[in-house]
Motif scaffolding. Structure first.
Motif, PDB file in Angstrom:
ATOM      1  N   ILE A 188       0.837  -1.190   0.000  1.00  0.00           N
ATOM      2  CA  ILE A 188       0.000   0.000   0.000  1.00  0.00           C
ATOM      3  C   ILE A 188       0.875   1.244   0.000  1.00  0.00           C
ATOM      4  O   ILE A 188       1.937   1.281   0.643  1.00  0.00           O
ATOM      5  CB  ILE A 188      -0.955  -0.004   1.226  1.00  0.00           C
ATOM      6  CG1 ILE A 188      -2.007   1.095   1.097  1.00  0.00           C
ATOM      7  CG2 ILE A 188      -0.178   0.120   2.521  1.00  0.00           C
ATOM      8  CD1 ILE A 188      -3.033   0.828   0.041  1.00  0.00           C
ATOM      9  N   LYS A 189       0.449   2.242  -0.735  1.00  0.00           N
ATOM     10  CA  LYS A 189       1.171   3.508  -0.800  1.00  0.00           C
ATOM     11  C   LYS A 189       0.480   4.503   0.126  1.00  0.00           C
ATOM     12  O   LYS A 189      -0.685   4.844  -0.066  1.00  0.00           O
ATOM     13  CB  LYS A 189       1.177   4.037  -2.240  1.00  0.00           C
ATOM     14  CG  LYS A 189       1.908   5.356  -2.411  1.00  0.00           C
ATOM     15  CD  LYS A 189       1.847   5.808  -3.870  1.00  0.00           C
ATOM     16  CE  LYS A 189       2.524   7.159  -4.046  1.00  0.00           C
ATOM     17  NZ  LYS A 189       2.436   7.622  -5.460  1.00  0.00           N
ATOM     18  N   ARG A 190       1.194   4.985   1.132  1.00  0.00           N
ATOM     19  CA  ARG A 190       0.623   5.897   2.122  1.00  0.00           C
ATOM     20  C   ARG A 190       0.699   7.342   1.645  1.00  0.00           C
ATOM     21  O   ARG A 190       1.627   7.736   0.934  1.00  0.00           O
ATOM     22  CB  ARG A 190       1.366   5.781   3.459  1.00  0.00           C
ATOM     23  CG  ARG A 190       1.381   4.386   4.055  1.00  0.00           C
ATOM     24  CD  ARG A 190       0.070   4.043   4.699  1.00  0.00           C
ATOM     25  NE  ARG A 190       0.099   2.720   5.323  1.00  0.00           N
ATOM     26  CZ  ARG A 190      -0.959   2.153   5.893  1.00  0.00           C
ATOM     27  NH1 ARG A 190      -2.100   2.798   5.927  1.00  0.00           N
ATOM     28  NH2 ARG A 190      -0.856   0.955   6.433  1.00  0.00           N
ATOM     29  N   ALA A 191      -0.290   8.129   2.066  1.00  0.00           N
ATOM     30  CA  ALA A 191      -0.254   9.563   1.804  1.00  0.00           C
ATOM     31  C   ALA A 191       0.596  10.249   2.865  1.00  0.00           C
ATOM     32  O   ALA A 191       0.899   9.665   3.918  1.00  0.00           O
ATOM     33  CB  ALA A 191      -1.674  10.130   1.818  1.00  0.00           C
ATOM     34  N   ASP A 192       0.988  11.475   2.589  1.00  0.00           N
ATOM     35  CA  ASP A 192       1.737  12.246   3.584  1.00  0.00           C
ATOM     36  C   ASP A 192       0.811  12.573   4.751  1.00  0.00           C
ATOM     37  O   ASP A 192      -0.272  13.123   4.568  1.00  0.00           O
ATOM     38  CB  ASP A 192       2.261  13.544   2.967  1.00  0.00           C
ATOM     39  CG  ASP A 192       3.318  13.277   1.900  1.00  0.00           C
ATOM     40  OD1 ASP A 192       3.989  12.233   1.997  1.00  0.00           O
ATOM     41  OD2 ASP A 192       3.453  14.120   0.988  1.00  0.00           O
ATOM     42  N   ARG A 193       1.242  12.231   5.955  1.00  0.00           N
ATOM     43  CA  ARG A 193       0.397  12.449   7.136  1.00  0.00           C
ATOM     44  C   ARG A 193       0.671  13.814   7.741  1.00  0.00           C
ATOM     45  O   ARG A 193       1.768  14.347   7.678  1.00  0.00           O
ATOM     46  CB  ARG A 193       0.632  11.335   8.162  1.00  0.00           C
ATOM     47  CG  ARG A 193       0.128   9.984   7.693  1.00  0.00           C
ATOM     48  CD  ARG A 193       0.274   8.934   8.774  1.00  0.00           C
ATOM     49  NE  ARG A 193       1.680   8.636   9.056  1.00  0.00           N
ATOM     50  CZ  ARG A 193       2.422   7.820   8.321  1.00  0.00           C
ATOM     51  NH1 ARG A 193       1.903   7.236   7.254  1.00  0.00           N
ATOM     52  NH2 ARG A 193       3.668   7.595   8.642  1.00  0.00           N
ATOM     53  N   VAL A 217      -0.907   5.932  10.865  1.00  0.00           N
ATOM     54  CA  VAL A 217      -1.329   5.136   9.714  1.00  0.00           C
ATOM     55  C   VAL A 217      -2.683   4.485   9.961  1.00  0.00           C
ATOM     56  O   VAL A 217      -3.415   4.188   9.004  1.00  0.00           O
ATOM     57  CB  VAL A 217      -0.280   4.051   9.384  1.00  0.00           C
ATOM     58  CG1 VAL A 217       1.028   4.684   8.953  1.00  0.00           C
ATOM     59  CG2 VAL A 217      -0.067   3.110  10.559  1.00  0.00           C
ATOM     60  N   THR A 218      -3.034   4.256  11.223  1.00  0.00           N
ATOM     61  CA  THR A 218      -4.314   3.614  11.528  1.00  0.00           C
ATOM     62  C   THR A 218      -5.491   4.587  11.443  1.00  0.00           C
ATOM     63  O   THR A 218      -6.631   4.189  11.643  1.00  0.00           O
ATOM     64  CB  THR A 218      -4.284   2.980  12.932  1.00  0.00           C
ATOM     65  OG1 THR A 218      -3.968   3.986  13.897  1.00  0.00           O
ATOM     66  CG2 THR A 218      -3.259   1.865  12.995  1.00  0.00           C
ATOM     67  N   GLU A 219      -5.219   5.857  11.154  1.00  0.00           N
ATOM     68  CA  GLU A 219      -6.297   6.832  10.943  1.00  0.00           C
ATOM     69  C   GLU A 219      -6.536   7.095   9.465  1.00  0.00           C
ATOM     70  O   GLU A 219      -7.467   7.803   9.099  1.00  0.00           O
ATOM     71  CB  GLU A 219      -5.959   8.150  11.648  1.00  0.00           C
ATOM     72  CG  GLU A 219      -5.881   8.044  13.166  1.00  0.00           C
ATOM     73  CD  GLU A 219      -5.436   9.346  13.799  1.00  0.00           C
ATOM     74  OE1 GLU A 219      -6.255  10.293  13.843  1.00  0.00           O
ATOM     75  OE2 GLU A 219      -4.272   9.428  14.228  1.00  0.00           O
ATOM     76  N   GLU A 220      -5.697   6.530   8.614  1.00  0.00           N
ATOM     77  CA  GLU A 220      -5.824   6.751   7.174  1.00  0.00           C
ATOM     78  C   GLU A 220      -6.856   5.782   6.599  1.00  0.00           C
ATOM     79  O   GLU A 220      -6.750   4.562   6.777  1.00  0.00           O
ATOM     80  CB  GLU A 220      -4.465   6.538   6.496  1.00  0.00           C
ATOM     81  CG  GLU A 220      -4.448   6.900   5.031  1.00  0.00           C
ATOM     82  CD  GLU A 220      -3.067   6.743   4.422  1.00  0.00           C
ATOM     83  OE1 GLU A 220      -2.905   7.078   3.231  1.00  0.00           O
ATOM     84  OE2 GLU A 220      -2.139   6.285   5.135  1.00  0.00           O
ATOM     85  N   LYS A 221      -7.841   6.344   5.893  1.00  0.00           N
ATOM     86  CA  LYS A 221      -8.939   5.529   5.375  1.00  0.00           C
ATOM     87  C   LYS A 221      -8.829   5.346   3.859  1.00  0.00           C
ATOM     88  O   LYS A 221      -8.527   6.278   3.120  1.00  0.00           O
ATOM     89  CB  LYS A 221     -10.284   6.170   5.737  1.00  0.00           C
ATOM     90  CG  LYS A 221     -10.630   6.011   7.214  1.00  0.00           C
ATOM     91  CD  LYS A 221     -11.943   6.675   7.575  1.00  0.00           C
ATOM     92  CE  LYS A 221     -11.785   8.134   7.881  1.00  0.00           C
ATOM     93  NZ  LYS A 221     -13.017   8.726   8.482  1.00  0.00           N
ATOM     94  N   PHE A 222      -9.082   4.114   3.439  1.00  0.00           N
ATOM     95  CA  PHE A 222      -9.115   3.752   2.025  1.00  0.00           C
ATOM     96  C   PHE A 222     -10.491   3.166   1.721  1.00  0.00           C
ATOM     97  O   PHE A 222     -11.378   3.134   2.566  1.00  0.00           O
ATOM     98  CB  PHE A 222      -8.035   2.711   1.705  1.00  0.00           C
ATOM     99  CG  PHE A 222      -6.621   3.187   1.935  1.00  0.00           C
ATOM    100  CD1 PHE A 222      -5.882   3.726   0.897  1.00  0.00           C
ATOM    101  CD2 PHE A 222      -6.020   3.075   3.195  1.00  0.00           C
ATOM    102  CE1 PHE A 222      -4.578   4.150   1.094  1.00  0.00           C
ATOM    103  CE2 PHE A 222      -4.723   3.500   3.408  1.00  0.00           C
ATOM    104  CZ  PHE A 222      -3.999   4.042   2.347  1.00  0.00           C
TER     105      PHE A 222
END
Length: 669
Positions: A396-401, A407-412
């Motif tokens: 998975i490619k993460r967005a800039d936080r 990371v556990t708050e990032e929704k896909f």
């Protein structure tokens, strides 16, 4: 159908025999129900057995009734209802030799209904409300039935125009062939009279065709408008189904049966295609109607792709999972090339742009294994589904936080897309739908925090929100409802949190153990819920509460359901309720110092002859797997009465294991 609506109210006050006598076997109440609006729009008062000249009109109405019943029967999914309507329609063929008798019968039924209504208005006006206040048990589906009848009426009107035009063409041809010579000057001979009569008939037929053409145009407009309204109601209901499916994550009740909605979708598609056919048969361009029907068709197809079985909302990379997508117009898909549904991972930003762009995002943010499935139609249950059985996220490619975001708050989400060709329409339509929000993790230790993100999203998001916006703060009373609902659904119990439990939870999350007031309207933030650790503890509120749920679900469900566990209680409240209790009085409460523990607080004698409250070291899930709670309570001699005053052996006996009779003998020696 104002009269039928009022009759519906009156039926509950009428004797059964009166209702039975009102509708003969040759015209059962089903005909009156299904054709209520149409029946009341016709002129039945004109019919009389002596008016032979009205026989053709009566014959026409009879044929329309039979045709409408046949059409309705074809629309019904329920076999019993379908067969009943077909049987009623066949039975009405008996009137074909006596159509006037049919017209008079319907006239008399309407007269008798009106007489009953007039009598009811005088004798019990409080029971007979205005027709405007009458609500159908399912008004939305009744609107669809009316729409089907409206299209049937339009088709009948078109057929009448066709038949009338053919007859007019014959009369014009006859006129031109038989009366080539001008009439004699005196105008009194037989040929001249025939000529004048035929001219008069031709003009009447032309006028009648003009009236029918105007009626056809009006019916077409009404049908398109009605389809627009019915489809708007359908799409609202589909959105509600998706919303209820989303809320089911936190324990809200949810009926996952899509079959009624599928029937609704199929009916509207048939209506749309029938109206398109009527537009073609009009013989002249009607661009406004054509554009509206095309818009409605695209909107319907788009709305009919549903994530029937959602993927897990917390997904660990490299782990296998499954999901199912259902297309509610499956049996209308054109045969030929298989329909392939493709899934891809999209970010929150990409999900927002879907509504604006309506296209599949080009940037790939994750590698999804086994991300295609064939849309397959099941003849037995009429479902058309694409099932992804062995999906997996490789990376998975993460967005800039921003700031402290984890990371556990990032929704896909998963985006499902395909191309559908409907039978009778050559152009393929691109359609898509997205799953509920997902959190993607790479390690099991992230699971609790990821689930907290999902719980907050499911509990506090608004319908029709911009993906995946949620408020930062919510009133405590809403949080309390969520915790209670989640606990009951997760544990599988009917016992809810009582007011003492709720008050303690509020004190804990707000860190205000000394406040005894009302917390209902205080705002609790996402940070308080699962970002900041509790004072003096290494865990957040959610991590602690989830640990309680897990322990209760695995080891304490029966105890909790039987009301033997007090649960959540603060130390001040604990001392207050136990201070005047006899020694040995105890209660069970969840530990507030560690995750997933239950402890026993009891009244014991102090060194100076008074009393003190003792707390036993909390039992964890592992402890209770070794020895159950019932046996541990039996083993502790210092506790005898469950608060307020129940002998422990009376209430916990069914939870003891081993030789209980030997224990009782030893205990009382």
């Amino acid at each position: 159908m104002a009269q039928w609506s009022r009759m519906n109210q009156l039926f509950q006050y009428l004797p059964t025999q009166t209702v039975t006598d009102l509708y003969p076997n040759s015209f059962p109440i089903e005909v009156r129900f299904y054709l209520a609006s149409w029946i009341e729009e016709q002129r039945w008062e004109d019919f009389d057995l002596d008016k032979v000249d009205l026989e053709v009109q009566a014959q026409f109405l009879l044929e329309q009734v039979i045709r409408i019943l046949h059409t309705l029967a074809q629309q019904k999914v329920d076999v019993v209802e379908k067969m009943r309507l077909m049987h009623v329609g066949r039975n009405m063929h008996v009137f074909k030799k006596q159509p006037l008798q049919f017209g008079v019968m319907v006239r008399d039924i309407l007269r008798n209904e009106q007489a009953l209504l007039n009598n009811a208005t005088v004798n019990m006006p409080q029971y007979l409300q205005s027709p405007r206040s009458v609500q159908s048990s399912n008004p939305k589906m009744q609107d669809v039935d009316h729409l089907v009848l409206k299209v049937q009426e339009l088709q009948n009107c078109r057929k009448n125009i066709h038949d009338g035009q053919e007859q007019l063409n014959l009369n014009v041809t006859n006129f031109e062939s038989e009366f080539q010579e001008p009439s004699k000057p005196n105008g009194l001979d037989k040929q001249n009279k025939e000529r004048q009569n035929l001219q008069r008939n031709i003009k009447q037929q032309e006028l009648q065709l003009q009236i029918l053409a105007e009626k056809r145009s009006q019916l077409l407009q009404e049908a398109v408008d009605s389809l627009d309204q019915c489809q708007s109601n359908l799409i609202t209901r589909l959105k509600t189904w998706r919303w209820e499916q989303h809320k089911a994550t936190i324990g809200h009740p949810f009926d996952d049966n899509l079959s009624p909605l599928q029937t609704w979708c199929e009916t509207l598609l048939v209506v749309n295609l029938n109206l398109r056919q009527e537009l073609v048969l009009v013989g002249k361009p009607m661009p406004e109607h054509e554009e509206m029907l095309e818009h409605l068709l695209r909107s319907l197809l788009q709305s009919c792709l549903m994530a029937d079985k959602q993927p897990p909302q917390v997904i660990k990379t490299q782990s296998k999972f499954s999901t199912t997508v259902r297309f509610l117009l499956g049996d209308k898909v054109a045969s030929g090339k298989p329909v392939v549904v493709k899934a891809q991972i999209i970010t929150e930003t990409q999900a927002r742009n879907l509504g604006q762009l309506g296209t599949v995002p080009s940037e790939n943010v994750g590698e999804l294994i086994n991300n295609t499935a064939i849309l397959e139609h099941n003849q037995s249950n009429k479902n058309t589904c694409a099932t992804f059985r062995n999906m997996s996220i490789r990376k998975i490619k993460r967005a800039d936080r921003k700031g402290s975001e984890s990371v556990t708050e990032e929704k896909f989400a998963l985006l499902f897309s395909t191309e559908i060709t409907i039978t009778g329409r050559g152009t393929p339509y691109k359609i898509q739908t997205i799953s509920v929000p997902l959190v993607i993790i790479v390690h099991g230790s992230q699971d609790h925090n990821a689930l907290a993100t999902i719980i907050w999203d499911c509990a506090f998001s608004e319908p029709d929100r911009m993906p995946f916006v949620v408020p930062e703060r919510v009133p405590w009373k809403e949080m309390c409802v969520t915790l209670n609902s989640k606990l009951m659904s997760e544990v599988g119990t009917c016992k809810s949190l009582d007011e003492y439990n709720q008050h303690f939870l509020a004190q804990k999350i707000f860190d205000k153990p000394d406040i005894s007031g009302d917390y209902s309207n205080m705002l609790v933030s996402w940070t308080q819920f699962n970002k900041e650790v509790l004072p003096g503890r290494p865990f957040t509120f959610w991590q602690w509460f989830e640990g309680v749920m897990e322990l209760t679900k695995r080891q304490l469900k029966a105890y909790w359901s039987d009301g033997l566990i007090f649960g959540f209680i603060g130390k001040q409240h604990l001392h207050l309720i136990l201070q005047d209790r006899p020694n040995g009085t105890f209660l069970l409460r969840f530990s507030d110092s560690e995750i997933g523990g239950i402890t026993i607080a009891y009244v014991a004698a102090s060194e100076n002859g008074g009393q003190k409250i003792q707390n036993i070291q909390p039992f964890t899930k592992r402890d209770l797997e070794i020895r159950c709670l019932g046996d541990r309570i039996r083993d502790i001699e210092n506790i005898t009465l469950l608060y307020p005053e129940f002998p422990k052996n009376d209430v916990f006996r069914k939870y003891y294991t081993g030789d209980y009779s030997l224990f009782i003998h030893t205990y009382y020696q």
